[in-house]
Design a protein around this motif. Structure first.
Motif, PDB file in Angstrom:
ATOM      1  N   ASP A  55     -16.062   8.068   3.005  1.00 42.95           N
ATOM      2  CA  ASP A  55     -15.333   6.796   3.049  1.00 42.95           C
ATOM      3  C   ASP A  55     -15.507   6.024   1.727  1.00 42.95           C
ATOM      4  O   ASP A  55     -14.538   5.524   1.145  1.00 42.95           O
ATOM      5  CB  ASP A  55     -15.828   5.972   4.244  1.00 42.95           C
ATOM      6  N   ARG A  56     -16.731   5.957   1.266  1.00 44.58           N
ATOM      7  CA  ARG A  56     -16.959   5.250  -0.008  1.00 44.58           C
ATOM      8  C   ARG A  56     -16.241   5.956  -1.149  1.00 44.58           C
ATOM      9  O   ARG A  56     -15.688   5.332  -2.044  1.00 44.58           O
ATOM     10  CB  ARG A  56     -18.450   5.200  -0.344  1.00 44.58           C
ATOM     11  N   ARG A  57     -16.278   7.297  -1.133  1.00 44.45           N
ATOM     12  CA  ARG A  57     -15.606   8.046  -2.219  1.00 44.45           C
ATOM     13  C   ARG A  57     -14.108   7.751  -2.192  1.00 44.45           C
ATOM     14  O   ARG A  57     -13.483   7.548  -3.237  1.00 44.45           O
ATOM     15  CB  ARG A  57     -15.855   9.546  -2.053  1.00 44.45           C
ATOM     16  N   ASP A  58     -13.525   7.741  -0.973  1.00 41.39           N
ATOM     17  CA  ASP A  58     -12.089   7.475  -0.881  1.00 41.39           C
ATOM     18  C   ASP A  58     -11.759   6.080  -1.391  1.00 41.39           C
ATOM     19  O   ASP A  58     -10.746   5.883  -2.070  1.00 41.39           O
ATOM     20  CB  ASP A  58     -11.611   7.642   0.574  1.00 41.39           C
ATOM     21  N   ARG A  59     -12.614   5.129  -1.059  1.00 38.49           N
ATOM     22  CA  ARG A  59     -12.375   3.759  -1.545  1.00 38.49           C
ATOM     23  C   ARG A  59     -12.424   3.719  -3.066  1.00 38.49           C
ATOM     24  O   ARG A  59     -11.590   3.087  -3.720  1.00 38.49           O
ATOM     25  CB  ARG A  59     -13.403   2.794  -0.940  1.00 38.49           C
ATOM     26  N   LEU A  60     -13.399   4.426  -3.615  1.00 37.25           N
ATOM     27  CA  LEU A  60     -13.527   4.465  -5.075  1.00 37.25           C
ATOM     28  C   LEU A  60     -12.309   5.154  -5.702  1.00 37.25           C
ATOM     29  O   LEU A  60     -11.694   4.645  -6.645  1.00 37.25           O
ATOM     30  CB  LEU A  60     -14.810   5.212  -5.454  1.00 37.25           C
ATOM     31  N   ALA A  61     -11.966   6.325  -5.147  1.00 41.68           N
ATOM     32  CA  ALA A  61     -10.866   7.116  -5.718  1.00 41.68           C
ATOM     33  C   ALA A  61      -9.549   6.351  -5.637  1.00 41.68           C
ATOM     34  O   ALA A  61      -8.702   6.477  -6.532  1.00 41.68           O
ATOM     35  CB  ALA A  61     -10.757   8.450  -4.981  1.00 41.68           C
ATOM     36  N   SER A  62      -9.377   5.544  -4.578  1.00 33.69           N
ATOM     37  CA  SER A  62      -8.101   4.828  -4.416  1.00 33.69           C
ATOM     38  C   SER A  62      -7.880   3.801  -5.538  1.00 33.69           C
ATOM     39  O   SER A  62      -6.758   3.365  -5.772  1.00 33.69           O
ATOM     40  CB  SER A  62      -8.032   4.147  -3.048  1.00 33.69           C
ATOM     41  N   LEU A  63      -8.944   3.439  -6.251  1.00 36.29           N
ATOM     42  CA  LEU A  63      -8.794   2.502  -7.381  1.00 36.29           C
ATOM     43  C   LEU A  63      -8.152   3.184  -8.585  1.00 36.29           C
ATOM     44  O   LEU A  63      -7.682   2.516  -9.511  1.00 36.29           O
ATOM     45  CB  LEU A  63     -10.166   1.953  -7.803  1.00 36.29           C
ATOM     46  N   PHE A  64      -8.193   4.533  -8.598  1.00 38.29           N
ATOM     47  CA  PHE A  64      -7.742   5.274  -9.793  1.00 38.29           C
ATOM     48  C   PHE A  64      -6.761   6.390  -9.392  1.00 38.29           C
ATOM     49  O   PHE A  64      -7.070   7.582  -9.539  1.00 38.29           O
ATOM     50  CB  PHE A  64      -8.953   5.872 -10.522  1.00 38.29           C
ATOM     51  N   PRO A  65      -5.593   6.008  -8.880  1.00 35.90           N
ATOM     52  CA  PRO A  65      -4.656   7.027  -8.376  1.00 35.90           C
ATOM     53  C   PRO A  65      -4.194   8.003  -9.465  1.00 35.90           C
ATOM     54  O   PRO A  65      -3.789   9.121  -9.144  1.00 35.90           O
ATOM     55  CB  PRO A  65      -3.483   6.193  -7.832  1.00 35.90           C
ATOM     56  N   ASP A  66      -4.282   7.586 -10.741  1.00 33.41           N
ATOM     57  CA  ASP A  66      -3.867   8.484 -11.835  1.00 33.41           C
ATOM     58  C   ASP A  66      -4.853   9.625 -12.051  1.00 33.41           C
ATOM     59  O   ASP A  66      -4.569  10.552 -12.807  1.00 33.41           O
ATOM     60  CB  ASP A  66      -3.809   7.722 -13.168  1.00 33.41           C
ATOM     61  N   MET A  67      -6.027   9.540 -11.461  1.00 32.55           N
ATOM     62  CA  MET A  67      -7.057  10.561 -11.673  1.00 32.55           C
ATOM     63  C   MET A  67      -7.511  11.115 -10.323  1.00 32.55           C
ATOM     64  O   MET A  67      -8.629  10.817  -9.856  1.00 32.55           O
ATOM     65  CB  MET A  67      -8.248   9.978 -12.453  1.00 32.55           C
ATOM     66  N   PRO A  68      -6.649  11.942  -9.699  1.00 31.27           N
ATOM     67  CA  PRO A  68      -6.952  12.418  -8.343  1.00 31.27           C
ATOM     68  C   PRO A  68      -8.227  13.258  -8.263  1.00 31.27           C
ATOM     69  O   PRO A  68      -8.790  13.427  -7.182  1.00 31.27           O
ATOM     70  CB  PRO A  68      -5.709  13.248  -7.968  1.00 31.27           C
ATOM     71  N   TRP A  69      -8.704  13.762  -9.420  1.00 30.97           N
ATOM     72  CA  TRP A  69      -9.926  14.572  -9.404  1.00 30.97           C
ATOM     73  C   TRP A  69     -11.145  13.737  -8.984  1.00 30.97           C
ATOM     74  O   TRP A  69     -12.136  14.280  -8.522  1.00 30.97           O
ATOM     75  CB  TRP A  69     -10.165  15.261 -10.751  1.00 30.97           C
ATOM     76  N   ILE A  70     -11.048  12.410  -9.070  1.00 27.70           N
ATOM     77  CA  ILE A  70     -12.191  11.576  -8.665  1.00 27.70           C
ATOM     78  C   ILE A  70     -12.431  11.732  -7.161  1.00 27.70           C
ATOM     79  O   ILE A  70     -13.575  11.808  -6.702  1.00 27.70           O
ATOM     80  CB  ILE A  70     -11.947  10.091  -9.039  1.00 27.70           C
ATOM     81  N   GLY A  71     -11.364  11.817  -6.396  1.00 27.02           N
ATOM     82  CA  GLY A  71     -11.516  11.992  -4.948  1.00 27.02           C
ATOM     83  C   GLY A  71     -11.633  13.448  -4.545  1.00 27.02           C
ATOM     84  O   GLY A  71     -12.238  13.765  -3.518  1.00 27.02           O
ATOM     85  N   ALA A  72     -11.076  14.356  -5.359  1.00 27.06           N
ATOM     86  CA  ALA A  72     -10.964  15.760  -4.936  1.00 27.06           C
ATOM     87  C   ALA A  72     -12.152  16.631  -5.344  1.00 27.06           C
ATOM     88  O   ALA A  72     -12.379  17.681  -4.738  1.00 27.06           O
ATOM     89  CB  ALA A  72      -9.680  16.359  -5.518  1.00 27.06           C
ATOM     90  N   ALA A  73     -12.911  16.225  -6.335  1.00 26.10           N
ATOM     91  CA  ALA A  73     -14.008  17.084  -6.816  1.00 26.10           C
ATOM     92  C   ALA A  73     -15.022  17.311  -5.692  1.00 26.10           C
ATOM     93  O   ALA A  73     -15.343  16.378  -4.951  1.00 26.10           O
ATOM     94  CB  ALA A  73     -14.695  16.429  -8.009  1.00 26.10           C
ATOM     95  N   PRO A  74     -15.547  18.520  -5.555  1.00 19.80           N
ATOM     96  CA  PRO A  74     -16.547  18.775  -4.499  1.00 19.80           C
ATOM     97  C   PRO A  74     -17.757  17.851  -4.581  1.00 19.80           C
ATOM     98  O   PRO A  74     -18.311  17.474  -3.566  1.00 19.80           O
ATOM     99  CB  PRO A  74     -16.948  20.240  -4.735  1.00 19.80           C
TER     100      PRO A  74
END
Ligand SMILES: Cc1cc2nc3c(=O)[nH]c(=O)nc-3n(C[C@H](O)[C@H](O)[C@H](O)COP(=O)(O)O)c2cc1C
Length: 279
Positions: free
Chosen positions: A79-98
């Protein structure tokens, strides 16, 4: 199987590099010369034990005065990762990296040590900020090289600082702790490519600083880089800067830097304990 330095240096600099003599053949150096950032990863999980090994290597990096002012936040909560990743939609690897780590500069810990030992001190000056940043950067790069030694791929993430207030809130960072960069980690999904570097003539100075040859060096570099991988069809902000007849790395970086990043970072630091003054 390692290649030859000559090939690897050509790949790194886009030109023949004469080292001027015999050099030892070392597998680590071969790997360093062809290293690259990876932003896409396969599904294969990265075991926690491996991440701990990489973190142990990261914290083996040199540390200014042995103050050990780097920390890492291992972001496992989805959940925290998704919240963080949603701030940077241009860099989907932030949410997708293992795996996602955040390398923190942590001048707070040295202040806590002072308080614990009855020697209160203030570590909020530029010196504390700078030393902790350097420590975190060294730990970051050591982690990157350790990961790459195992065939893992990584991507540092400094855009975190562009949304520093939200990031600090999601990660519950206390005053005097801030992210230097995140780090995506996983098994690379593709081979990736070697990013060509400026020639050593532009980056290494002998005995005294002398950048009088910069323009010539950069022109040559732009051409070499363009002949390997042209970016002429990806010109930044043509409405603002026009369409360049030759669009190389230096034009691209000059345009990129014309819109500075990190607005609000200095103000955020000052609101969160840093004076950034003389000690
Ligand atoms: C401190 C630091 C921050 C970076 N931040 C980002 C980032 O926010 N997003 C990203 O996609 N890449 C980021 N990168 C990766 C760089 O773009 C990459 O290292 C550079 O293009 C050179 O490529 P190479 O590492 O493959 O040689 C960062 C690299 C460093 C060292």
């Amino acid at each position: 199987m390692a290649g030859s330095y000559a090939d690897e240096l050509r790949a790194r600099f886009g030109m023949d590099v004469d080292l001027g003599g015999e050099v030892p053949d070392d597998p680590w150096l071969h790997r360093a010369l062809i290293r690259r950032t990876h932003r896409r990863y396969g599904d294969r999980p990265v075991p926690d034990s491996l991440v701990r090994l990489l973190l142990a290597a990261a914290f083996s990096a040199s540390s200014k005065s042995d103050f050990q002012q780097a920390s890492v936040l291992w972001l496992k909560d989805r959940d925290r990762r998704d919240r963080l990743a949603s701030l940077f939609p241009d860099m989907p690897w932030i949410g997708a990296a293992p795996v996602f780590l955040v390398f923190l500069a942590d001048p707070r810990r040295l202040e806590r040590l002072g308080a614990l030992r009855g020697k209160k001190q203030d570590n909020s000056a530029l010196e504390g900020f700078f030393n902790a940043t350097v420590d975190a950067a060294l730990a970051l790069q050591t982690c990157i090289l350790a990961a790459e030694a195992l065939g893992l791929g990584t991507c540092p993430i400094s855009v975190l600082r562009n949304r520093i207030a939200e990031v600090a809130e999601i990660l519950e960072l206390p005053d005097k702790v801030f992210p230097v960069a995140g780090l995506c980690l996983g098994w690379p999904a593709a081979q990736g490519f070697i990013s060509m570097r400026l020639p050593l003539e532009a980056t290494v100075h002998l005995d005294r600083y002398d950048d009088s040859g910069l323009e010539e060096a950069v022109d040559g570099y732009d051409r070499r880089r363009d002949s390997r991988h042209s970016i002429k069809d990806r010109q930044r902000e043509p409405g603002r800067f026009g369409v360049a007849e030759f669009y190389g790395w230096s034009e691209d970086k000059a345009r990129q830097a014309a819109t500075p990043e990190g607005a609000g970072f200095a103000a955020w630091l000052k609101a969160h304990g840093f004076t950034l003054d003389e000690p």
